[in-house]
Design a protein around this motif. Structure first.
Motif, PDB file in Angstrom:
ATOM      1  N   THR A 247       0.828  -1.208   0.000  1.00 15.54           N
ATOM      2  CA  THR A 247       0.000   0.000   0.000  1.00 15.54           C
ATOM      3  C   THR A 247       0.861   1.257   0.000  1.00 15.54           C
ATOM      4  O   THR A 247       0.594   2.220  -0.733  1.00 15.54           O
ATOM      5  N   ASN A 248       1.908   1.250   0.813  1.00 19.17           N
ATOM      6  CA  ASN A 248       2.800   2.410   0.886  1.00 19.17           C
ATOM      7  C   ASN A 248       3.488   2.677  -0.456  1.00 19.17           C
ATOM      8  O   ASN A 248       3.608   3.832  -0.884  1.00 19.17           O
ATOM      9  N   LEU A 249       3.939   1.621  -1.112  1.00 17.35           N
ATOM     10  CA  LEU A 249       4.646   1.794  -2.383  1.00 17.35           C
ATOM     11  C   LEU A 249       3.698   2.249  -3.489  1.00 17.35           C
ATOM     12  O   LEU A 249       4.066   3.090  -4.325  1.00 17.35           O
ATOM     13  N   LEU A 250       2.489   1.707  -3.510  1.00 19.95           N
ATOM     14  CA  LEU A 250       1.509   2.161  -4.501  1.00 19.95           C
ATOM     15  C   LEU A 250       1.182   3.633  -4.285  1.00 19.95           C
ATOM     16  O   LEU A 250       1.091   4.418  -5.247  1.00 19.95           O
ATOM     17  N   ASN A 251       1.031   4.019  -3.027  1.00 18.69           N
ATOM     18  CA  ASN A 251       0.750   5.419  -2.723  1.00 18.69           C
ATOM     19  C   ASN A 251       1.931   6.317  -3.102  1.00 18.69           C
ATOM     20  O   ASN A 251       1.748   7.420  -3.636  1.00 18.69           O
ATOM     21  N   PHE A 252       3.144   5.839  -2.824  1.00 18.01           N
ATOM     22  CA  PHE A 252       4.334   6.610  -3.177  1.00 18.01           C
ATOM     23  C   PHE A 252       4.402   6.819  -4.685  1.00 18.01           C
ATOM     24  O   PHE A 252       4.744   7.916  -5.153  1.00 18.01           O
ATOM     25  N   GLN A 253       4.073   5.780  -5.440  1.00 16.13           N
ATOM     26  CA  GLN A 253       4.064   5.897  -6.897  1.00 16.13           C
ATOM     27  C   GLN A 253       3.096   6.997  -7.349  1.00 16.13           C
ATOM     28  O   GLN A 253       3.432   7.836  -8.194  1.00 16.13           O
ATOM     29  N   LYS A 254       1.910   6.978  -6.796  1.00 14.51           N
ATOM     30  CA  LYS A 254       0.910   7.976  -7.196  1.00 14.51           C
ATOM     31  C   LYS A 254       1.330   9.384  -6.789  1.00 14.51           C
ATOM     32  O   LYS A 254       1.188  10.338  -7.555  1.00 14.51           O
ATOM     33  N   LEU A 255       1.891   9.503  -5.577  1.00 18.67           N
ATOM     34  CA  LEU A 255       2.284  10.827  -5.088  1.00 18.67           C
ATOM     35  C   LEU A 255       3.447  11.411  -5.876  1.00 18.67           C
ATOM     36  O   LEU A 255       3.456  12.605  -6.191  1.00 18.67           O
ATOM     37  N   ARG A 256       4.430  10.590  -6.196  1.00 11.56           N
ATOM     38  CA  ARG A 256       5.568  11.161  -6.933  1.00 11.56           C
ATOM     39  C   ARG A 256       5.158  11.548  -8.348  1.00 11.56           C
ATOM     40  O   ARG A 256       5.713  12.477  -8.928  1.00 11.56           O
ATOM     41  N   ALA A 257       4.160  10.839  -8.902  1.00  7.72           N
ATOM     42  CA  ALA A 257       3.653  11.225 -10.218  1.00  7.72           C
ATOM     43  C   ALA A 257       2.876  12.539 -10.121  1.00  7.72           C
ATOM     44  O   ALA A 257       3.034  13.438 -10.952  1.00  7.72           O
ATOM     45  N   GLN A 258       2.035  12.658  -9.085  1.00  6.28           N
ATOM     46  CA  GLN A 258       1.259  13.891  -8.899  1.00  6.28           C
ATOM     47  C   GLN A 258       2.163  15.092  -8.660  1.00  6.28           C
ATOM     48  O   GLN A 258       1.924  16.181  -9.175  1.00  6.28           O
ATOM     49  N   ARG A 259       3.205  14.871  -7.857  1.00  2.00           N
ATOM     50  CA  ARG A 259       4.096  15.964  -7.518  1.00  2.00           C
ATOM     51  C   ARG A 259       5.152  16.215  -8.599  1.00  2.00           C
ATOM     52  O   ARG A 259       5.881  17.199  -8.532  1.00  2.00           O
TER      53      ARG A 259
END
Length: 468
Positions: A247-259
């Motif tokens: 879950t943390n890695l999937l969220n990190f993927q989405k956040l780094r793409a958004q940012r």
């Protein structure tokens, strides 16, 4: 004949002879000897020159001619570097040679360590069965403020000429330090590109929000301990850990793409005994993470094999064949699902993929260097203790205190610790079990230094180490 072609040609000896005949006719008469020498150092990179000379059964004059030819024929050098043991050359030996690190160690120069690892974690939520950590050992919370201030002083002290001079690891889990983000931001302001080694259990959205400096990292390298909750619990002792890490890695993927942050994401995976058949699932897992941010797929994977507990690190023939098949299937799955993934197979797995057995270095107490190699790298923990080996920086670890070069504190910088250690010519008598303080890098570097000192003693200073 390119480097890889030497190992894949149906008749590499004939291919070498054709190359020499066309481009280096003066060396054609030495084809068989050059072929044997290439094979030797492509599979056993830490062979001393006198050992190689004796195996070829030639005198020093002939052997020196062969070494000179290697300097003149770049294809031979490429063949060695692309050989089954090539990762020792390309990942460790030659980069350190090119930076002058090896010479600094041999000449016992007082220089700043080439790499400084910061170990800021006060504790860890896992208890991995292969980890040397003492159960329950941790740094007291009272050390955090002073420890972080000391680590900040190290960041300020390090010369800025090498942007990759620092990384963050442990020891214990770095993300358990609430001040980590500020340390990362401080280093980034000075131009350092820091990699964080983490188990990602605490890489939550809340952590990233509380510590925005983590987005200044160059890369996050996550150690994976399985591909489901059962495997994770078996390895780490933590229930439902895989689900949280995923879950943390999937969220990190989405956040780094958004940012739109350039921080890279990579994984480290150790193939534990009996788990090689699960490698294709690893490729599928990485593909799932990449699909969460198609424009920023997972960047890299470091994959290793656990040789612990095997005599001399050798695999049984059946196990080796099973691992080779699993690696081939994995490579096919990666090519199909995550073709942009940069996969580093490390020292041993690279040779297995090449289909040729290569020497796997196993340093023992009898071959450890009493003076270590402080010019190459050190590890600094929350107490300011400066460790000489990467696997020694654990609180309470029996015997590890002997490998502390000194302690940082008011009025004592890292430069001071290094200068005193070198000036005192300090020697540490290795004991049984001390070899476990050395990770793969420390082992390879130790083997190289032992090789070079033997070559120099044998009168081969000009050509010491075969390749430079």
């Amino acid at each position: 004949m390119t480097g890889p072609a030497f190992w894949t040609a149906p008749d590499p000896r004939a291919a070498l002879r054709d190359l020499l005949r066309k481009a280096y006719p003066h060396a054609v008469g030495d084809t068989d000897l050059l072929f044997a020498l290439t094979r030797k150092y492509g599979t056993s990179p830490f062979t001393t020159l006198e050992t190689a000379r004796r195996e070829l059964a030639v005198d020093r004059v002939v052997f020196e001619r062969l070494l000179d030819t290697f300097d003149q024929v770049p294809e031979l050098r490429a063949a060695v570097v692309n050989g089954p043991a090539g990762k020792y050359w390309s990942n460790t030996v030659l980069p350190l040679e090119s930076k002058g690190v090896i010479e600094n160690i041999l000449e016992r120069r007082t220089v700043y360590p080439h790499i400084v690892a910061l170990y800021p974690g006060p504790t860890c939520m896992f208890r991995c069965h292969f980890c040397v950590r003492v159960t329950g050992a941790r740094y007291e919370n009272s050390t955090l403020d002073s420890g972080n201030a000391m680590l900040a002083s190290v960041i300020d002290e390090i010369p800025p000429d090498n942007p990759y001079a620092m990384y963050i690891s442990g020891g214990l889990e770095p993300l358990t330090n609430p001040g980590l983000g500020k340390l990362v931001a401080r280093a980034a302001r000075r131009g350092f590109k820091m990699v964080l080694y983490t188990n990602a259990f605490a890489l939550t959205a809340q952590t990233l929000a509380r510590q925005p400096g983590l987005w200044d990292l160059d890369a996050v390298r996550t150690s994976m301990y399985g591909l489901n909750d059962e495997e994770y619990e078996e390895t780490t002792g933590k229930r439902k850990a895989f689900g949280r890490v995923k879950t943390n890695l999937l969220n990190f993927q989405k956040l780094r793409a958004q940012r739109e942050r350039p921080v890279r994401l990579g994984l480290s995976y150790i193939i534990l005994p009996g788990r090689s058949s699960r490698l294709t699932r690893l490729a599928d897992f990485i593909a799932e993470l990449s699909d969460a941010a198609p424009d920023q797929p997972v960047d890299f994977l470091n994959i290793r094999e656990d040789y612990s507990g095997r005599p001399d690190g050798k695999l049984a023939p059946g196990e080796r064949a099973e691992l080779e098949d699993a690696l081939n299937a994995f490579a096919e799955r990666v090519a199909a699902r995550v073709p942009a993934l940069d996969v580093d197979y490390g020292y041993a797995l690279h040779s297995i993929r090449a289909g040729t057995e290569a020497e796997l270095i196993r340093i023992k107490p009898s071959t450890m260097r009493p003076g270590a190699h402080i010019q190459a790298g050190v590890q600094v923990d929350l107490l300011g203790d400066v460790y000489l080996y990467r696997e020694a920086g654990f609180p309470g670890l029996a015997g590890a205190q002997r490998y502390i070069a000194g302690r940082l504190g008011p009025g004592t910088s890292l430069s001071d610790v290094v200068a005193k250690f070198v000036a005192d010519d300090r020697r540490i008598e290795p004991r049984d079990g001390d070899e476990y303080f050395l990770d793969g890098f420390d082992q390879a570097l130790t083997a190289r230094l032992n090789q070079l000192e033997t070559d120099i003693a044998d009168g081969w200073r000009h050509t010491r180490g075969f390749l430079r």
